[in-house]
Design a protein around this motif. Structure first.
Motif, PDB file in Angstrom:
ATOM      1  N   ILE A   1       0.840  -1.205   0.000  1.00  0.00           N
ATOM      2  CA  ILE A   1       0.000   0.000   0.000  1.00  0.00           C
ATOM      3  C   ILE A   1       0.871   1.250   0.000  1.00  0.00           C
ATOM      4  O   ILE A   1       0.582   2.221  -0.708  1.00  0.00           O
TER       5      ILE A   1
ATOM      6  N   THR B   1       2.335   1.697  -3.503  1.00  0.00           N
ATOM      7  CA  THR B   1       1.264   2.068  -4.435  1.00  0.00           C
ATOM      8  C   THR B   1       0.837   3.509  -4.201  1.00  0.00           C
ATOM      9  O   THR B   1       0.706   4.305  -5.153  1.00  0.00           O
ATOM     10  N   ASP B   2       0.627   3.873  -2.931  1.00  0.00           N
ATOM     11  CA  ASP B   2       0.205   5.246  -2.606  1.00  0.00           C
ATOM     12  C   ASP B   2       1.290   6.258  -2.962  1.00  0.00           C
ATOM     13  O   ASP B   2       0.988   7.402  -3.327  1.00  0.00           O
TER      14      ASP B   2
ATOM     15  N   VAL C   1       0.106  -2.523  -7.506  1.00  0.00           N
ATOM     16  CA  VAL C   1      -1.089  -3.078  -6.879  1.00  0.00           C
ATOM     17  C   VAL C   1      -1.445  -4.421  -7.526  1.00  0.00           C
ATOM     18  O   VAL C   1      -1.948  -5.330  -6.860  1.00  0.00           O
TER      19      VAL C   1
ATOM     20  N   ARG D   1      -7.648   0.145  -4.004  1.00  0.00           N
ATOM     21  CA  ARG D   1      -6.649   0.939  -4.732  1.00  0.00           C
ATOM     22  C   ARG D   1      -6.639   0.576  -6.220  1.00  0.00           C
ATOM     23  O   ARG D   1      -6.501   1.453  -7.074  1.00  0.00           O
TER      24      ARG D   1
ATOM     25  N   SER E   1      -9.499   2.506  -7.604  1.00  0.00           N
ATOM     26  CA  SER E   1      -9.248   3.949  -7.643  1.00  0.00           C
ATOM     27  C   SER E   1      -8.276   4.322  -8.754  1.00  0.00           C
ATOM     28  O   SER E   1      -8.461   5.329  -9.451  1.00  0.00           O
TER      29      SER E   1
END
Length: 469
Positions: free
Chosen positions: A307, A310-311, A326, A342, A345
């Motif tokens: 995460i 990815t973020d 992801v 994610r 999104s």
């Protein structure tokens, strides 16, 4: 020097016993040697060898109270409580003042969940023992089993008054204070304890934890500093200190403490992740990325690592890279709702709406019930023209959020879209009642519906009704 001799004797007894087993020659041991041998094997989890040593010990010393008490302990361990109790009665007739008899009786009652009775016998043991600390500790544990935290705390404190070095009692005292929501009282107690035992790294560490929970990060760091000065390999204290520095936004110092934990032990994925977060907040994007990559390499199953990386790319607006990572995460764990959200999104940002819809659907399927997940999913279904599916999804969401105006406005808009005006007006009425000013959602999400005179009239009517109240 004396301690070394005792250790040598102990090791010699074990070696001698194991040699006897190999050669089948029966050698003599005194009863205390047998007790040490039996307890050694019990501590190592070698119950068969412990039982063999007990049998040989009782053959050589059939009247040894110590060995028979060890036998009781083993019977209790094997849950043969009636047999253990019978043997204790025989021992009581011989040595009524032996505190171990009462301790083992208490142990039996504790095993039967009769903790009040266990406390009664432990209190009798107090009258016969010289080791008050151990008995107070056992009483404290019984009160813990009864969820009587105040009396448990009281007895653990008594234990520490007898033996300042009893670390398990110290941990248990702090646990009781915390459970009773008495963090300030716990700190006051630890200050008194530290006055008597200033070099207890455990006490300083526990004090740091308590200050951290109270969000007093400066005092937490001061306490952790003392803990690490006393024990410069206290990994837990360095880790907690790093977290406190993060809270104070002193990211360079946090990185230094996290690096100390890595120097003390193998790098943990948690420490690598936190170092990456600190570097990102300092604007060191290349270093942040390096540590995020190390995190997922160290522990591919740690969702926080995937995460984070990815973020990171999402914040950089590098959607292709974010999607790449992801997808790698989903290849490892395709039932993780955080990954699916994610995935959805990112695809939404890239205008891949069918993939985004699939992602939000999967996120909900695997337990994501956050409001924004439902709303993103529904808005994509609406965009794709799947009005019936969007309505069913919103009705499902309304079970989790029965009084949510954003759900009601969307239901109103969708029912107007499929010409079901009765249900549309019902949900519009609900939405206006819940949050009138949010009717702009109809204009934003359903411009065709907004242009309908029936909708404008309904909103005006509701507004006029409110004005007259």
């Amino acid at each position: 020097m004396q301690l070394s001799n005792e250790e040598d004797d102990y090791n010699l007894s074990i070696s001698k016993f194991e040699s006897m087993l190999k050669t089948n020659k029966v050698l003599f041991f005194d009863s205390e040697e047998f007790e040490e041998i039996i307890l050694h094997y019990l501590d190592m989890g070698k119950a068969t060898l412990a039982k063999k040593a007990l049998k040989l010990g009782l053959d050589q010393h059939p009247k040894s109270t110590g060995l028979r008490l060890v036998q009781v302990e083993m019977l209790v361990f094997d849950n043969k409580l009636d047999l253990a109790e019978k043997l204790l009665q025989e021992l009581y007739a011989i040595e009524p003042n032996n505190e171990e008899i009462y301790i083992q009786k208490a142990n039996i009652y504790s095993k039967r969940d009769q903790h009040e009775k266990a406390v009664e016998f432990l209190k009798i043991a107090l009258q016969h023992t010289e080791d008050f600390a151990d008995v107070y500790n056992l009483i404290g544990m019984e009160y813990l089993f009864m969820d009587n935290l105040e009396l448990a705390k009281e007895n653990f404190i008594k234990c520490l008054e007898e033996d300042l070095e009893d670390q398990s009692a110290l941990y248990n005292v702090v646990y009781c204070f915390e459970f009773l929501d008495q963090n300030l009282e716990a700190i006051a107690y630890l200050n008194k304890y530290i006055n008597k035992n200033p070099y207890s790294e455990i006490a300083w560490h526990q004090m740091g934890r308590l200050y951290y929970d109270l969000k007093d990060y400066e005092n937490a760091i001061r306490a952790f500093d003392y803990a690490t000065l006393i024990d410069d390999e206290f990994l837990g204290a360095f880790m907690e200190k790093a977290k406190a520095y993060e809270r104070l936004k002193k990211y360079d110092l946090a990185i230094e403490s996290y690096n100390r934990t890595i120097a003390l032990d193998d790098a943990t994925s948690y420490a690598l992740l936190r170092i990456g977060k600190c570097h990102e907040r300092l604007g060191n994007t290349a270093l942040a990325l390096k540590y995020y990559n190390q995190t997922v390499h160290e522990d591919p199953l740690l969702d926080k690592g995937w995460i984070a990386i990815t973020d990171f790319y999402l914040r950089q607006k590098n959607f292709q890279k974010a999607l790449f990572f992801v997808n790698k995460a989903l290849a490892i764990d395709n039932q993780n709702r955080l990954y699916w959200k994610r995935y959805a999104s990112i695809n939404k940002e890239m205008n891949f709406f069918e993939e985004a819809e699939f992602g939000f659907r999967k996120a909900v399927e695997f337990g994501d019930t956050a409001l924004d997940t439902w709303l993103f999913w529904v808005d994509i279904l609406q965009f794709l023209g799947e009005f019936d599916s969007a309505i069913q999804t919103l009705l499902q969401a309304s079970e989790y959020f029965p009084e949510e105006n954003e759900i009601e406005y969307r239901l109103a808009g969708l029912y107007f879209m499929i010409q079901d005006n009765t249900k549309a007006k019902f949900h519009l009425s609900n939405a206006l009642r819940l949050k009138f000013d949010n009717y702009i959602l109809i204009e934003d999400l359903f411009p065709v519906v907004w242009s309908k005179k029936i909708v404008q009239n309904y909103i005006d009517k509701h507004n006029n009704t409110n004005d007259t109240k």
